[in-house]
Design an enzyme around this catalytic site. Structure first.
Site, PDB file in Angstrom:
ATOM      1  N   THR A  27      -5.587  -1.337   7.133  1.00 28.48           N
ATOM      2  CA  THR A  27      -5.631  -2.791   7.222  1.00 28.48           C
ATOM      3  C   THR A  27      -6.988  -3.263   7.712  1.00 28.48           C
ATOM      4  O   THR A  27      -7.261  -4.464   7.726  1.00 28.48           O
ATOM      5  CB  THR A  27      -4.548  -3.308   8.189  1.00 28.48           C
ATOM      6  OG1 THR A  27      -4.720  -2.669   9.472  1.00 28.48           O
ATOM      7  CG2 THR A  27      -3.159  -2.982   7.662  1.00 28.48           C
TER       8      THR A  27
ATOM      9  N   ASP B  10      -1.266   6.741   6.560  1.00 24.03           N
ATOM     10  CA  ASP B  10      -1.275   5.306   6.840  1.00 24.03           C
ATOM     11  C   ASP B  10      -2.165   5.016   8.049  1.00 24.03           C
ATOM     12  O   ASP B  10      -2.383   5.876   8.894  1.00 24.03           O
ATOM     13  CB  ASP B  10       0.151   4.831   7.116  1.00 24.03           C
ATOM     14  CG  ASP B  10       0.306   3.331   6.912  1.00 24.03           C
ATOM     15  OD1 ASP B  10      -0.666   2.687   6.460  1.00 24.03           O
ATOM     16  OD2 ASP B  10       1.392   2.801   7.208  1.00 24.03           O
TER      17      ASP B  10
ATOM     18  N   ARG C 104       6.440  -8.226   1.735  1.00 30.30           N
ATOM     19  CA  ARG C 104       7.308  -7.769   2.826  1.00 30.30           C
ATOM     20  C   ARG C 104       7.970  -8.941   3.520  1.00 30.30           C
ATOM     21  O   ARG C 104       9.164  -8.891   3.852  1.00 30.30           O
ATOM     22  CB  ARG C 104       6.499  -6.957   3.837  1.00 30.30           C
ATOM     23  CG  ARG C 104       7.325  -6.421   5.003  1.00 30.30           C
ATOM     24  CD  ARG C 104       6.450  -5.664   5.980  1.00 30.30           C
ATOM     25  NE  ARG C 104       5.880  -4.478   5.353  1.00 30.30           N
ATOM     26  CZ  ARG C 104       4.852  -3.805   5.853  1.00 30.30           C
ATOM     27  NH1 ARG C 104       4.255  -4.221   6.959  1.00 30.30           N
ATOM     28  NH2 ARG C 104       4.410  -2.726   5.244  1.00 30.30           N
TER      29      ARG C 104
ATOM     30  N   LYS D 111       0.828  -1.213   0.000  1.00 29.86           N
ATOM     31  CA  LYS D 111       0.000   0.000   0.000  1.00 29.86           C
ATOM     32  C   LYS D 111       0.859   1.258   0.000  1.00 29.86           C
ATOM     33  O   LYS D 111       0.616   2.203  -0.761  1.00 29.86           O
ATOM     34  CB  LYS D 111      -0.948  -0.013   1.212  1.00 29.86           C
ATOM     35  CG  LYS D 111      -1.969  -1.147   1.179  1.00 29.86           C
ATOM     36  CD  LYS D 111      -2.953  -1.079   2.320  1.00 29.86           C
ATOM     37  CE  LYS D 111      -2.329  -1.350   3.662  1.00 29.86           C
ATOM     38  NZ  LYS D 111      -1.811  -2.726   3.784  1.00 29.86           N
ATOM     39  N   THR D 112       1.884   1.292   0.844  1.00 28.11           N
ATOM     40  CA  THR D 112       2.773   2.451   0.884  1.00 28.11           C
ATOM     41  C   THR D 112       3.531   2.605  -0.430  1.00 28.11           C
ATOM     42  O   THR D 112       3.691   3.714  -0.952  1.00 28.11           O
ATOM     43  CB  THR D 112       3.761   2.332   2.054  1.00 28.11           C
ATOM     44  OG1 THR D 112       3.027   2.214   3.285  1.00 28.11           O
ATOM     45  CG2 THR D 112       4.673   3.551   2.129  1.00 28.11           C
TER      46      THR D 112
END
Length: 334
Positions: free
Chosen positions: A157, A108, A216, A63-64
């Site tokens: 999330t 975020d 990740r 997402k980032t």
């Protein structure tokens, strides 16, 4: 403010270097990328700011990275913060008033924004105005501070915790899904090239298989396997080296780590397969309830090893099979 050590700064720079810089470099999420490409080209052709974007999905899916890519593709500044850091309306005003035209403002963990602060975004997102109260008491008056066109990119999330008024103000809404094996293998190869690490196809597949569908995690495991290959191997990540390194990290073939297996073992062995309450389970394995619920449980549920019931957590037949235990005969548990 805590000052980073040189080692921490190096690790952060390394993580940043592994992030894709363009949509073409971003692996996976093909449907999402195609839709974003259309929106980007339309906004650039009209010389306008991109519509506000909401990105939802589990942690570690990109997402980032996507928010940074949107700014790079638009050729505009990228400003980043997190919802817990926005404590007062003045904090939001400071960010928004300093934005350059068409900037991407990334927030975020948007679901952690307080309701009072959330309402501050409404006129900013819709009317490009920020209400400011001048003075106090009976003499106070409200004036609207004009804002430049900007794009708010929110990441969450837990999309279900967002209020409907906030969610509806995002013109572009997407949910990122877990990655499959070939996509994670491609990500491992790409990251290995950036790290200067030689990875064979079988080694990349072994890492991808244990990455829980998350880029990740794949990048984190790759760096640990690279260390193992350099210290105890020939510097090449093949299947045997990857398996040996991940076994040393106590990560099994499905990506479950030691605590994942402890949670399953506690439910299966100590509580007869359940149901067992979250608080009891947390005390048993020595971990916080929030950590179990937000970090470990989602993947165990995806694997079909746990079920959430009104009475508590229940282990499935698959959990017993994975742990090599004999499942109870009571069919009610399954």
């Amino acid at each position: 403010m805590r000052i980073q050590t040189p080692e921490e700064a190096f690790a952060e720079d390394l993580d940043r270097s592994l992030r894709p810089r363009t949509l073409a470099d971003f692996v996976g999420q093909d449907g999402l990328k195609a839709q974003l490409q259309v929106s980007l080209e339309a906004a650039k052709a009209r010389g306008e700011a991109l519509d506000h974007v909401l990105l939802a999905g589990p942690p570690g899916l990109g997402k980032t990275s996507l928010a940074q890519i949107l700014a790079a593709e638009m050729g505009v500044p990228f400003v980043q913060t997190a919802a817990p850091a926005l404590e007062r309306k003045a904090d939001i005003a400071a960010f928004l008033s300093a934005l350059e035209p068409r900037s991407v403002f990334f927030v975020d963990e948007l679901h952690r924004l307080s309701r009072a602060l959330e309402e501050t975004f409404y006129p900013a997102m819709e009317d490009l105005q920020l209400p400011i109260t001048l003075g106090q008491g009976a003499g106070a008056r409200v004036t609207n501070l004009p804002l430049p066109p900007f794009t708010l990119v929110g990441a969450t999330t837990r999309a279900g915790l967002l209020t409907t008024p906030l969610r509806d103000r995002f013109g572009i809404q997407h949910r990122l899904e877990p990655y499959d094996g070939p996509e994670l293998t491609a990500i491992v190869h790409r990251s290995a090239h950036i790290l200067g690490c030689e990875v064979q196809e079988a080694g990349a597949s072994a890492i991808a298989r244990r990455s829980r569908g998350t880029p990740r995690v794949a990048n984190r495991l790759l760096k640990r396997v690279r260390d193992f290959a350099e210290v105890r191997g020939r510097g090449v990540v093949d299947a045997a080296t990857a398996d040996a390194a991940l076994d040393l990290l106590q990560i099994d073939d499905l990506g479950l780590d030691r605590l994942d297996r402890e949670i399953l073992s506690a439910v299966c062995s100590k509580f007869g397969g359940g149901p067992v309450g979250l608080s009891t389970l947390a005390v048993t394995v020595g971990e916080e309830q929030d950590t179990i619920e937000d970090v470990y449980e989602p993947y165990l549920l995806q694997c079909g090893f746990l079920m959430r019931t009104p009475r508590g957590r229940v282990a499935t037949a698959g959990a017993y099979a994975h742990l090599g235990l004999e499942a109870p005969e009571d069919p009610a548990l399954f």
